[in-house]
Design a protein around this motif. Sequence first.
Motif, PDB file in Angstrom:
ATOM      1  N   VAL A 167       0.839  -1.194   0.000  1.00 53.96           N
ATOM      2  CA  VAL A 167       0.000   0.000   0.000  1.00 53.96           C
ATOM      3  C   VAL A 167       0.877   1.249   0.000  1.00 53.96           C
ATOM      4  CG1 VAL A 167      -1.734   1.315   1.280  1.00 53.96           C
ATOM      5  CG2 VAL A 167      -1.846  -1.184   1.238  1.00 53.96           C
ATOM      6  N   THR A 168       0.512   2.232  -0.799  1.00 61.28           N
ATOM      7  CA  THR A 168       1.080   3.571  -0.674  1.00 61.28           C
ATOM      8  C   THR A 168      -0.074   4.540  -0.443  1.00 61.28           C
ATOM      9  OG1 THR A 168       0.953   4.075  -3.042  1.00 61.28           O
ATOM     10  CG2 THR A 168       2.978   3.029  -2.245  1.00 61.28           C
ATOM     11  N   THR A 169       0.178   5.570   0.363  1.00 65.17           N
ATOM     12  CA  THR A 169      -0.839   6.593   0.613  1.00 65.17           C
ATOM     13  C   THR A 169      -0.177   7.960   0.650  1.00 65.17           C
ATOM     14  OG1 THR A 169      -0.620   6.525   3.028  1.00 65.17           O
ATOM     15  CG2 THR A 169      -2.158   4.963   2.025  1.00 65.17           C
ATOM     16  N   VAL A 170      -0.991   8.986   0.734  1.00 71.97           N
ATOM     17  CA  VAL A 170      -0.476  10.346   0.846  1.00 71.97           C
ATOM     18  C   VAL A 170       0.414  10.471   2.078  1.00 71.97           C
ATOM     19  CG1 VAL A 170      -1.124  12.757   1.214  1.00 71.97           C
ATOM     20  CG2 VAL A 170      -2.426  11.345  -0.391  1.00 71.97           C
ATOM     21  N   ASP A 171       0.011   9.840   3.176  1.00 67.08           N
ATOM     22  CA  ASP A 171       0.783   9.908   4.415  1.00 67.08           C
ATOM     23  C   ASP A 171       1.979   8.965   4.417  1.00 67.08           C
ATOM     24  OD1 ASP A 171      -0.975  11.788   5.452  1.00 67.08           O
ATOM     25  OD2 ASP A 171      -2.281  10.251   6.346  1.00 67.08           O
ATOM     26  N   HIS A 172       1.925   7.924   3.587  1.00 65.63           N
ATOM     27  CA  HIS A 172       3.021   6.944   3.513  1.00 65.63           C
ATOM     28  C   HIS A 172       3.400   6.725   2.043  1.00 65.63           C
ATOM     29  CE1 HIS A 172       2.512   5.830   7.764  1.00 65.63           C
ATOM     30  NE2 HIS A 172       1.211   5.906   7.535  1.00 65.63           N
ATOM     31  N   PRO A 173       4.029   7.740   1.417  1.00 65.47           N
ATOM     32  CA  PRO A 173       4.333   7.633  -0.018  1.00 65.47           C
ATOM     33  C   PRO A 173       5.357   6.548  -0.353  1.00 65.47           C
ATOM     34  CG  PRO A 173       5.334   9.593   0.937  1.00 65.47           C
ATOM     35  CD  PRO A 173       4.412   9.043   1.975  1.00 65.47           C
ATOM     36  N   ASP A 174       6.189   6.174   0.633  1.00 64.85           N
ATOM     37  CA  ASP A 174       7.164   5.113   0.384  1.00 64.85           C
ATOM     38  C   ASP A 174       6.524   3.729   0.452  1.00 64.85           C
ATOM     39  OD1 ASP A 174       9.240   6.886   0.019  1.00 64.85           O
ATOM     40  OD2 ASP A 174       9.779   6.903   2.144  1.00 64.85           O
ATOM     41  N   GLY A 175       5.314   3.665   0.987  1.00 63.60           N
ATOM     42  CA  GLY A 175       4.572   2.414   1.009  1.00 63.60           C
ATOM     43  C   GLY A 175       4.856   1.535   2.210  1.00 63.60           C
ATOM     44  N   TYR A 176       3.970   0.574   2.414  1.00 62.17           N
ATOM     45  CA  TYR A 176       4.132  -0.386   3.501  1.00 62.17           C
ATOM     46  C   TYR A 176       3.450  -1.695   3.115  1.00 62.17           C
ATOM     47  CZ  TYR A 176      -0.602   1.290   4.713  1.00 62.17           C
ATOM     48  OH  TYR A 176      -1.925   1.649   4.678  1.00 62.17           O
ATOM     49  N   THR A 177       3.864  -2.759   3.789  1.00 59.29           N
ATOM     50  CA  THR A 177       3.346  -4.101   3.522  1.00 59.29           C
ATOM     51  C   THR A 177       2.142  -4.401   4.415  1.00 59.29           C
ATOM     52  OG1 THR A 177       5.486  -4.966   2.816  1.00 59.29           O
ATOM     53  CG2 THR A 177       3.887  -6.576   3.632  1.00 59.29           C
TER      54      THR A 177
END
Length: 343
Positions: free
Chosen positions: A273-283
């Motif tokens: 997932v990538t989001t505005v708050d987490h542009p680097d993404g997470y699993t």
Amino acid sequence: MTWRFAGANFDQMHMNTNLQWVHDHPDAELVGVCDETPETSTGSLEQAMTDCELSEKDRFDDVERMLSKTAPDVVIVGPHNANHAAFVERAAPHDVHVVIEKPMAGSLADADRMLDAMPADRHLVINWPVLWHPVKHTVKRLVEEGTIGPITEVQYYGGNAGAPPDGSWFYDVDAGGGSLLDYLGYGATFSTWYRDGDLPESVTAETYVPPEQEVDVQSSTICRYEGGLSTLQTTWRMLTNPWETEPQPAKGYELVGEKGSISTRDRAAPVRVTTVDHPDGYTVEADDLPERYRNLAYYLIYCLENGVEPEGPANAGFCREAHRIVETARRSARAGTTLELVD
């Protein structure tokens, strides 16, 4: 209560797995199997009889006779794509719930025949093998929670390393062969599920048919929605079968929303997932699913015992609407032009 199941025709290779699930369920009994066209089967009635511990009295070569003799509660059928409607019409008068292997039908007209044939108090269920995979439900949960905001784009890539050997029904136009019918239903049905039923306004599709064949081995479909474009691709040209070794490009989905994106195509993560708050993404690890989603047999028995309608991609009415994309893509590829979504 023990629920009685029967299985008919093995043109689809998933039939053996479906019947094994029935055999393994503590509240299910497999009372009969039938294969009217063993010459075109990619599954195996003989293997099913061995694996499911059936005897010769449980073996039939005529569907109507099997249904009359065994009186099952549910019949699971796996004929080739073009014969789905005819099988449902034959089974429906026997007061039985019918499960048909994906895709729903060879055409939208056949899908309507299937729905018309079924009594109101009996289920018509579509089996998509990936519906029992936790990743699909995890993506659905993330979308429903608003993780990426409203969906603006879906990219789907699905297929395998080649259909069964030459001569099988997969290479027969009249039988419903080709990669488009084999795999576009996945992309169309699950992208529609993720979009909460939203359908495109128009569809543009092209297929590639090798000179020596009569069916496509590759298709590309562009769906135009009010808020953007989505692309759904199918192929029989993967280097490896994805259920054995994940090929490159990887199969799966990319969902783009107004606030982020979700991918199931990252080899290093079930869901990324990538989001505005987490542009680097997470699993995101795949969810543990309720027992009813363990497999087809568990889901069917859950629906029967609780008196609930099958939902989402298992629901025939839902699949009929998603099949409008497949039908329009098929017509668009033949016509060589963009078409409004057929009804």
